[in-house]
Motif scaffolding. Structure first.
Motif: not given
Lengths: 336, 304
Positions: A102-103, A305-307, A90-92, A97-98
């Motif tokens: 707000p959380s 995982t992105a975070v 899904v690329g970036w 989304a991250v």
């Protein structure tokens, strides 16, 4: 944990330093022949040593470096039953989304606030304690206090949190005492406003004693003749502290401070994961717990995982940056 | 013993006035207070675990000194099965894990302790880089899953087998062993492995004991890996059981506690008995090893 890491990093610094100082401890007969041997000959000569290194090396490759590949999930819509090799790309998207969630920003804010509190309240504690211990004349008292205050470092977070609940939690000693003198019975364990202070208090209890080790060692390395010279010049206790003791440990303080700045985004995972549910995510979520609760527990694999990946990269950049700052201050830092 | 204490003595003599005495008194009171803050929670946990319901409710949850000590909380948790099983698991895990970690770490540290060894420098860099970059929770989980280690005890040992900090401390220690000793052994015909086992290890008992303690304590206290990798709760170690029943306050199941006369021990006593069971092994081992910390085994590398 934190200070283990800091101490480890400064040992690492010495390990790399040796190259500059040149070999002083290596067996003498080996380097002299070194240039004449081919790689195959050297491997044949050192095969026992290589065999001894092998299991540990395998560990580092498999469990420290191989998992880095798993960060691919940050670019996927990861489906656990399909596996990370075949999950759709899904690329970036996950990153987008991250950073609109707000959380996540709440978790970043909590992490930074907690880091700031720890820096102001926890970081100086071992230094003050070391100076206090160092000012004691009697070795016996000093040794005794040292053995007592190192102990909490070895007590696990589960045990510490359990004890805290008995003392500070509902029905515990503190509410009981407050009630006895007619004050409202506050439950510190479940009050969101007090949560970050509670966390810092627990870290101070657990690790300020242990943290003194490195400073006490630095204090022992101060040349005693400096104190004599200061006394001859008429310096009292306070002036000796200011002009001899503190300059003697400034180097190690700056080094540890810089190392700490390099770990801004890591503020004590086990401790927080045990207690975050007492106060909810608004007050208790930090980046590491966000990754756990949203990823492993919540199924947002890609986002979590992105975070984690952003945290990894920012963390590495901070350490490189902190090292530059160390050089500006004339310190060696981690490496040169 | 230290240079500091000899330096401090004349200083004390030169300040016999009252401010010096007051200062010293304040310092001692402060230290006594710090020691009390460290020790009080541990004493009261033990006391509470030995108390009856009446004493627990009177004191508000944590008893300082039990007037009528009773072992009923311990009898209950050990007869129930859950805590006993978790204790056995934790003890075995700690023993096996520590032995494996110590063996692999010491061997690698020795292999890297001689700079002439081929490939030792790049391998050392790999180790030091591992101090700076940790793989992260999800990638680690995916790896363990991929290796089919979920729900095995190997998942609690292998992912943390070697701690880079411990490795570097050991390596630094091995490097400081005088070369003459190693060389004379070499001349006497000892090989690299013989030197390691017969010379290096016997000379490093203190630092090995400290590293063993570090590993043992981390295996003993670890709960997160078990939470992550073990779905089967009957495999859980003591720390995770403690989290479930004490931190999260889940009630022990009927099979988990049993009583003599139908009057169950107070919940606080049961919980604190579990905490004591988790705490005692640390308290037992620590006194034998703490002298090494004050002796500066670890800080040899820090030159200020």
């Amino acid at each position: 944990m934190q200070d283990d890491r800091s101490a480890g990093l400064s040992s690492a610094l010495t390990a790399l330093d040796e190259r500059r100082k040149g070999p002083q401890t290596a067996p003498a007969q080996r380097p002299t022949r070194r240039g004449k041997l081919s790689l195959a000959q050297r491997i044949r000569r050192d095969w026992v040593m290589l065999l001894l290194i092998l299991p540990g090396l395998l560990f580092f490759v498999v469990f420290q470096y191989l998992p880095l590949l798993g960060n691919i999930v940050a670019f996927e819509n990861y489906l656990p039953f399909v596996g990370f090799i075949n999950s759709p790309w899904v690329g970036w998207d996950n990153f987008a989304a991250v950073f609109t969630d707000p959380s996540v920003w709440q978790a970043i804010a909590n992490t930074l606030i907690l880091f700031g509190l720890q820096l102001v309240l926890f970081f100086p504690a071992p230094i003050a304690l070391a100076l206090l211990l160092n000012s004691l004349a009697g070795e016996t008292v000093k040794r005794f206090v040292q053995s007592v205050i190192y102990l909490p470092h070895f007590i696990g977070w589960v045990i510490i949190v359990s004890i805290c609940q008995q003392i500070l939690g509902g029905g515990g000693v503190l509410p009981h005492l407050l009630g006895a003198i007619g004050l409202p019975q506050v439950n510190l364990m479940t009050s969101p406003g007090a949560f970050k202070w509670l966390l810092v208090g627990q870290v101070v209890w657990k690790d300020s004693g242990w943290g003194t080790i490195i400073f006490l060692a630095a204090l022992l390395n101060i040349d005693p003749t400096l104190y004599e010279a200061a006394r001859v010049d008429g310096a009292g206790r306070a002036r000796q502290l200011w002009h001899v003791t503190l300059p003697g440990i400034t180097g190690i303080i700056i080094l540890l401070l810089i190392l700490r700045l390099g770990t801004v985004l890591t503020v004590g995972f086990e401790q927080i994961i045990l207690q975050r549910d007492n106060v909810g995510p608004a007050a208790g979520e930090v980046l590491d717990t966000w990754v756990y609760f949203h990823g492993l527990a919540g199924g947002q694999w890609g986002e979590a995982t992105a975070v984690g990946l952003v945290k990894l990269i920012v963390g590495a950049a901070l350490i490189v940056g902190a090292n530059r700052v160390a050089h500006l201050f004339g310190q060696d830092g981690l490496y040169r | 013993v230290s240079a500091q204490s000899t330096a401090a003595r004349p200083r004390r003599r030169s300040a016999p006035d009252r401010t010096g005495a007051v200062e010293r008194a304040v310092r001692l009171v402060l230290l006594a207070l710090i020691v009390a803050i460290v020790v009080y929670p541990m004493i009261s946990v033990v006391s509470t675990s030995l108390s009856s319901q009446a004493e627990v409710s009177k004191s508000g949850g944590l008893v300082f000194f039990p007037l009528h000590p009773t072992l009923s909380a311990y009898v209950s948790i050990f007869r129930g099965g859950i805590v006993t099983r978790a204790l056995v698991i934790s003890v075995l895990l700690t023993l096996v894990g520590t032995a494996l970690s110590l063996a692999v770490t010491a061997a690698m540290a020795y292999g890297l302790s001689r700079r002439s060894v081929v490939f030792s420098r790049p391998i050392l860099r790999l180790v030091i880089l591992a101090l700076l970059v940790s793989p992260g929770i999800i990638p680690s989980y995916l790896l363990v899953k991929q290796l089919r280690l979920l729900d095995t005890y190997a998942s609690l040992v292998l992912p943390n087998l070697v701690v880079a900090f411990n490795l570097i401390v050991l390596r630094n220690f091995f490097m400081n062993i005088p070369t003459e000793i190693l060389e004379s052994a070499h001349i006497d015909g000892a090989g690299d492995f013989g030197i390691f086992v017969r010379i290096v290890l016997p000379l490093s008992k203190g630092v090995m004991a400290v590293i063993a303690l570090f590993y043992a304590v981390s295996y003993w206290n670890a709960f997160f890996n078990a939470l992550l990798y073990l779905n089967n709760t009957t495999m859980w170690p003591l720390a995770l059981i403690l989290r479930l029943y004490v931190v999260q306050g889940t009630a022990l199941p009927a099979g988990g506690v049993s009583t003599d006369n139908g009057v169950p021990p107070p919940v606080q006593s049961l919980e604190m008995a579990m905490v004591v069971v988790a705490l005692v092994p640390i308290l037992l081992v620590y006194p034998f090893l703490q002298r090494y910390f004050t002796r500066g085994v670890l800080t040899g590398a820090v030159k200020g």
